[in-house]
Design a protein around this motif. Sequence first.
Motif, short mmCIF file in Angstrom:
data_model
loop_
_atom_site.label_atom_id
_atom_site.label_comp_id
_atom_site.label_asym_id
_atom_site.label_seq_id
_atom_site.Cartn_x
_atom_site.Cartn_y
_atom_site.Cartn_z
N ASN A 165 1.35 -3.56 9.91
CA ASN A 165 0.06 -3.03 9.46
C ASN A 165 -0.30 -3.59 8.09
O ASN A 165 -1.08 -3.01 7.35
N GLY A 166 0.29 -4.73 7.77
CA GLY A 166 -0.09 -5.39 6.53
C GLY A 166 0.66 -4.91 5.31
O GLY A 166 0.30 -5.28 4.20
N SER A 167 1.69 -4.06 5.51
CA SER A 167 2.43 -3.60 4.34
C SER A 167 3.37 -4.69 3.85
O SER A 167 3.87 -5.48 4.62
N PHE A 225 2.02 5.50 1.17
CA PHE A 225 1.35 4.79 2.25
C PHE A 225 2.32 4.33 3.33
O PHE A 225 1.90 3.95 4.41
N LYS B 95 -4.26 5.49 10.49
CA LYS B 95 -2.90 4.97 10.33
C LYS B 95 -2.38 4.41 11.63
O LYS B 95 -1.78 3.34 11.67
N ALA B 99 -3.90 0.95 9.73
CA ALA B 99 -4.28 0.89 8.32
C ALA B 99 -3.03 0.84 7.45
O ALA B 99 -2.02 1.46 7.75
N THR B 100 -3.12 0.07 6.36
CA THR B 100 -1.98 -0.07 5.47
C THR B 100 -1.95 1.09 4.48
O THR B 100 -0.88 1.58 4.12
N ALA B 101 -3.11 1.51 4.02
CA ALA B 101 -3.18 2.56 3.01
C ALA B 101 -4.54 3.24 3.13
O ALA B 101 -5.39 2.81 3.90
N TRP B 102 -4.72 4.31 2.36
CA TRP B 102 -5.99 5.03 2.44
C TRP B 102 -6.35 5.57 1.07
O TRP B 102 -5.50 5.73 0.20
N VAL B 115 -4.37 1.21 -6.19
CA VAL B 115 -4.05 1.05 -4.76
C VAL B 115 -4.07 -0.43 -4.38
O VAL B 115 -3.16 -0.95 -3.73
#
Lengths: 669, 121
Positions: A165-167, A225, B95, B99-102, B115
């Motif tokens: 997921n791109g982390s 995250f 998620k 998605a990586t973050a929010w 972020v």
Amino acid sequence: MGSNDQLESMFREEAAEHLAALESTLLELEQRPQDPELISQAFRALHTIKGSGAMAGFDAIAAIAHEVEAVFVQIRQGKLQASPNVIALTLSAKDLIRSWLDPQVQVSTDATARMHSACQAILELAPAANPEISQAPREQSRNSDGQTVSHVRIAWAPHPDYFQNGSNPLGILSELNDMGSCQTTTNLASLPCLEELDTETSYLRFDILLQTTKRENDVRDTFIFVEDRCDLKISISPAAPKQVDTTSPASETQPALAGTSSTLSSGGAALTPARQASPSNRPAESASSIRVSAEKLDSLVDLVGELVIAQARLALLASNRADDELLSVAEDIGRLSAELRDNTLDIRMVPIGTTFVRFKRLVHDLSSDLGKEIQLETEGAETELDKTVIERLFDPLVHLIRNSCDHGIESQEVRRKAGKNPVGTVRMLAYHSGQSVFVEIRDDGAGLDSVAIRKKAIASGLLDETAKLSVEELYKLIFLPGFSLAKAVTNVSGRGVGMDVVKRSVEALRGQISITSEPGKGTTFRLQLPLTLAIIEGLLVAVGEGKFVLPMSLVEECVELTALDIKRSHDNRLTNVRGELVPYIRLRDWFRSAGERPAIEQVAVTTVEGKRIGFVVDGVIGQHQTVIKSLGRMYQNVRGLSGATILGDGSLALILDVPALLRSVQQAA
Amino acid sequence: MPKKILVVDDSSVIRQVEETVLVKAGYEVASANGGKEAIRKMETATFNLILTDLNMPDIDGVSLIKQVRASAKHRLTPVVMITTESKDSKKQEGKSAGATAWMVKPFTPEQLLSVVKRIIG
């Protein structure tokens, strides 16, 4: 305008939900004012109300939420306590916000002012009035600026799909680095060799020692995250950060040796390939584990064994009494003890990968000793086996790998001439099948030379010149004591001890070994092993007065043996099982049991080393899972018996060691 | 080479804020007024990070994230979803879409930068 109305009603709905959650959190917080999770929950609810309130134009609500939030910021940082005062204040703020959510209610500036001064009064308490809270706990020390420094230990294992997921772990590592003095050890244990490396899979684990003035919550926030895409364990470690096992220098250079101790851990699949660890069955909590000495586990297994026996007696008694209440208790205990037994045995299971890594080193050393280039590939490292089985399997596997490297894999020139990859490959694979675990050692070498084996066997007097043996039977000769094919005795192998020892060790584990080989292509040794040594799934049979257990893994089927069958085979001790003639051994004769032979006997047909052999018994009682007891020092060398078990009625049944029994019978013949 | 960020939001105010903050911090920023334009822009350029709103009229944020994860070029590119809903269900939806973050609106410029910095440095 319309979108604004929509936003307002959305906020009303959302805020109402948050307020309800806040209320229940506060009531819980009253009981447990120190619970950091509750404090965070309250903080988050206020924070969200503040944020979305401002967006939706509810400025008065946002202002109140902001005042109370400020109090919770201090509580979160440990500068204030969630005292009854604070909780009462927050509850009244909550009521105020709720009333203002109603479009009919006028916002009162008085109430806002009162709330403001109440919050300020509490905030003023923060720095000095509650010194006992800001006082450093034992694990913290003060740095020269008077700030508290804590030592935080972080065990972080991103899941294999972490990148999907791109982390990127680097961002988090650099953020931790900015928080204070940070020592990161990368655990490469799960990293495969270059050919098997998938660049989009995460294999690394990190052990981080962080000395920081930040609080645990701040450190935890760094992972917010990614927390459901990794296994994470954060702990405040005791004052001086001692060298912890995984961060010791040895694990940096030799991750291979890290997993060799006999201690167990429930999350201890450190050496399991990362791709097997799916997030669903490994929640973050499972990373926590305790170390227990192996003896304690052994005695636990013994106790559970006794319990299972006692339970079997109880079940028998209860069914004889015809007492419903007793019967239902007996059934409950039966179910519970079965569960307890499975769980206990499960604790002893360790992934075989812990031994695999040791072989990488062995193969590496052997290749340089032998002047060959050999690579070891492994598969199924996550396959779990009883700890004792894995320990006792180590030596046989070393023998097999040495043999494969020395005899199996050819020299580089020979391989080149044969058009093979000059780099030889030895593959170790492990997998479950039924009640057994299979371990295979495959090499892509020259294969076994059946002609040479035959010559050698005749020369050593192990085989008669006229004997006619199939290729498979010839292969089996290498398991005979004193048999060696090596042209020269090397350090590695060729002394003729080894293969017979391997076979005996595997059989001692109630396992079997078989060989397949193809000239020019390679040889495979296949070990079939029981999942556990403590319990045997057996077929309980009766012979005369005695009862015996045949390992279920060997039994194929049971057929009747009538007087007519015996007459037809002219007393040749052969029976016809659907067209195939199967030789049999009559246990009654072998054990010289007293009493009369029943008119119709039963034959339990087993497969041992690829051959079918029947065991004739008076009667088959049924399938029986049983705890193995050793026979004790006096009888442990009796051939053909591997142990005993106590039955529900308190009587004893002997467990047959079928391969050994067969050998005794063959020798006697 | 500065890192390239694509900001996606149907509100021009939000786009303007994000763009100003990020450009000032040294990033190269492109913007799209919705999922459709975002997908068009991603075909012609390659981004290091995508910031997207969730509620958008044409293609919503969750479907956009799914399309990003399915694309050959951007499937491993970090995506930050920006949401007014702090409801867990919506966050969970994003998620699981990848998605990586929010981030929850409203945010301060500092929050946005921290972020972004955590994710692409």
